[in-house]
Motif scaffolding. Structure first.
Motif, PDB file in Angstrom:
ATOM      1  N   LEU A  74       4.352 -20.645 -51.746  1.00 42.52           N
ATOM      2  CA  LEU A  74       4.317 -21.930 -51.053  1.00 42.52           C
ATOM      3  C   LEU A  74       3.157 -22.027 -50.068  1.00 42.52           C
ATOM      4  CD1 LEU A  74       8.138 -22.442 -50.346  1.00 42.52           C
ATOM      5  CD2 LEU A  74       6.763 -23.382 -52.213  1.00 42.52           C
ATOM      6  N   TYR A  75       3.137 -21.124 -49.064  1.00 44.17           N
ATOM      7  CA  TYR A  75       2.106 -21.190 -48.038  1.00 44.17           C
ATOM      8  C   TYR A  75       2.074 -19.901 -47.229  1.00 44.17           C
ATOM      9  CZ  TYR A  75       6.147 -22.369 -45.096  1.00 44.17           C
ATOM     10  OH  TYR A  75       7.361 -22.348 -44.470  1.00 44.17           O
ATOM     11  N   THR A  76       1.058 -19.803 -46.353  1.00 39.65           N
ATOM     12  CA  THR A  76       0.921 -18.665 -45.445  1.00 39.65           C
ATOM     13  C   THR A  76       1.168 -19.151 -44.023  1.00 39.65           C
ATOM     14  OG1 THR A  76      -0.737 -17.675 -46.878  1.00 39.65           O
ATOM     15  CG2 THR A  76      -0.668 -16.876 -44.626  1.00 39.65           C
ATOM     16  N   GLN A  77       1.970 -18.382 -43.291  1.00 35.62           N
ATOM     17  CA  GLN A  77       2.242 -18.718 -41.900  1.00 35.62           C
ATOM     18  C   GLN A  77       1.935 -17.474 -41.072  1.00 35.62           C
ATOM     19  OE1 GLN A  77       6.129 -20.333 -41.347  1.00 35.62           O
ATOM     20  NE2 GLN A  77       6.014 -20.262 -39.126  1.00 35.62           N
ATOM     21  N   GLU A  78       0.829 -17.513 -40.335  1.00 33.81           N
ATOM     22  CA  GLU A  78       0.316 -16.380 -39.580  1.00 33.81           C
ATOM     23  C   GLU A  78       0.118 -15.189 -40.516  1.00 33.81           C
ATOM     24  OE1 GLU A  78       2.678 -15.896 -36.023  1.00 33.81           O
ATOM     25  OE2 GLU A  78       2.589 -18.052 -35.674  1.00 33.81           O
ATOM     26  N   ASP A  79       0.869 -14.072 -40.350  1.00 30.65           N
ATOM     27  CA  ASP A  79       0.682 -12.928 -41.247  1.00 30.65           C
ATOM     28  C   ASP A  79       1.812 -12.822 -42.273  1.00 30.65           C
ATOM     29  OD1 ASP A  79       2.606 -12.150 -39.432  1.00 30.65           O
ATOM     30  OD2 ASP A  79       1.916 -10.074 -39.330  1.00 30.65           O
ATOM     31  N   LEU A  81       3.633 -14.414 -45.842  1.00 27.42           N
ATOM     32  CA  LEU A  81       3.468 -15.227 -47.042  1.00 27.42           C
ATOM     33  C   LEU A  81       4.852 -15.756 -47.414  1.00 27.42           C
ATOM     34  CD1 LEU A  81       1.243 -12.700 -48.998  1.00 27.42           C
ATOM     35  CD2 LEU A  81       0.462 -14.719 -47.778  1.00 27.42           C
ATOM     36  N   ILE A  82       4.959 -17.040 -47.685  1.00 27.20           N
ATOM     37  CA  ILE A  82       6.239 -17.674 -47.972  1.00 27.20           C
ATOM     38  C   ILE A  82       6.313 -17.994 -49.465  1.00 27.20           C
ATOM     39  CG2 ILE A  82       7.869 -19.491 -47.312  1.00 27.20           C
ATOM     40  CD1 ILE A  82       6.802 -17.699 -44.938  1.00 27.20           C
ATOM     41  N   PHE A  83       7.375 -17.479 -50.109  1.00 28.79           N
ATOM     42  CA  PHE A  83       7.626 -17.698 -51.531  1.00 28.79           C
ATOM     43  C   PHE A  83       8.989 -18.363 -51.682  1.00 28.79           C
ATOM     44  CE2 PHE A  83       4.851 -14.048 -51.206  1.00 28.79           C
ATOM     45  CZ  PHE A  83       3.909 -14.264 -52.190  1.00 28.79           C
ATOM     46  N   MET A  84       9.191 -19.053 -52.833  1.00 30.56           N
ATOM     47  CA  MET A  84      10.473 -19.698 -53.077  1.00 30.56           C
ATOM     48  C   MET A  84      11.010 -19.281 -54.443  1.00 30.56           C
ATOM     49  SD  MET A  84      11.397 -23.758 -53.346  1.00 30.56           S
ATOM     50  CE  MET A  84      10.390 -23.993 -54.795  1.00 30.56           C
ATOM     51  N   ASP A  85      12.302 -18.937 -54.473  1.00 35.97           N
ATOM     52  CA  ASP A  85      13.001 -18.656 -55.726  1.00 35.97           C
ATOM     53  C   ASP A  85      13.195 -20.009 -56.412  1.00 35.97           C
ATOM     54  OD1 ASP A  85      14.880 -18.220 -57.740  1.00 35.97           O
ATOM     55  OD2 ASP A  85      15.920 -16.665 -56.603  1.00 35.97           O
ATOM     56  N   THR A  86      12.652 -20.174 -57.622  1.00 40.25           N
ATOM     57  CA  THR A  86      12.682 -21.475 -58.287  1.00 40.25           C
ATOM     58  C   THR A  86      14.067 -21.842 -58.821  1.00 40.25           C
ATOM     59  OG1 THR A  86      11.896 -20.417 -60.315  1.00 40.25           O
ATOM     60  CG2 THR A  86      10.244 -21.470 -58.913  1.00 40.25           C
ATOM     61  N   GLU A  87      14.983 -20.872 -58.867  1.00 41.47           N
ATOM     62  CA  GLU A  87      16.338 -21.168 -59.332  1.00 41.47           C
ATOM     63  C   GLU A  87      17.259 -21.560 -58.175  1.00 41.47           C
ATOM     64  OE1 GLU A  87      17.767 -17.875 -61.619  1.00 41.47           O
ATOM     65  OE2 GLU A  87      16.054 -17.934 -62.967  1.00 41.47           O
ATOM     66  N   THR A  88      17.207 -20.808 -57.082  1.00 45.40           N
ATOM     67  CA  THR A  88      18.127 -21.044 -55.962  1.00 45.40           C
ATOM     68  C   THR A  88      17.470 -21.798 -54.802  1.00 45.40           C
ATOM     69  OG1 THR A  88      17.565 -18.963 -54.875  1.00 45.40           O
ATOM     70  CG2 THR A  88      19.354 -18.900 -56.492  1.00 45.40           C
TER      71      THR A  88
END
Length: 187
Positions: A74-79, A81-88
């Motif tokens: 999704l994006y980077t916030q400071e240090d 990394l933000i990811f999203m589970d596409t199912e939940t």
């Protein structure tokens, strides 16, 4: 799942000394005296240490199965990394250091595979190839032949890569994320 020491293969993940190890190399040794054994080279999945260990065929080791799950970057916030589970639609935050230098190749919406052990991330796999634009490319030196020499270029993500002389700034190229090498021009 317990396996015998002689069943260990490269690529296996083992629970050994209260941590997780990826088997890198296995050599089966049958000395003239004594029993046969497997000389196993392992890499710690959590901190990167290496270990050489001998396992006899009667030794039992715990083989671990890792869960592989697809996540969307999704994006980077400071240090982080933000990811999203596409199912939940649950979000996963990982330190930039966890991904290492390859974090420069992450692009909005990119799908990655995260390896989990008991819901704890221990590895990440990026797509093998990414398309990036060349930000800067050195000029061609007269006398260079097209097939034998490459020139340095900097991609839009700031990573330096060697490209053929005909590649210029503004062009899009395909890069291998594992080797950080130029593959070909993007269409």
């Amino acid at each position: 799942m317990k396996i015998n020491g002689n069943e260990i293969k490269p690529g296996n993940v083992l629970q050994h000394q209260d941590t997780l190890w990826a088997v890198v190399k296995v050599e089966h040794v049958k000395p003239g005296k004594g029993g046969a054994f497997a000389q196993v080279e392992m890499k710690n999945l959590l901190d990167g240490r290496k270990l050489n260990e001998r396992f006899r065929s009667e030794d039992k080791v715990e083989r671990v199965r890792l869960e592989q799950k697809d996540f969307q970057y999704l994006y980077t916030q400071e240090d982080m990394l933000i990811f999203m589970d596409t199912e939940t639609y649950e979000q996963l935050e990982l330190q930039k250091d966890f991904v290492g230098d390859r974090s420069a190749f992450l692009q909005d919406g990119m799908m990655v595979t995260v390896e989990l052990h008991e819901d704890r991330p221990i590895g990440i796999t990026l797509p093998q190839y990414v398309t990036l634009q060349i930000a800067e490319a050195d000029a061609v030196v007269k006398g260079q032949t097209q097939s034998s020499s490459y020139k340095p270029a900097i991609m839009e993500n700031g990573v330096r890569v060697m490209v053929p002389p005909f590649i210029t700034a503004g062009e899009k190229i395909i890069v291998d994320t594992g080797t950080l090498e130029y593959v070909r021009r993007a269409d």
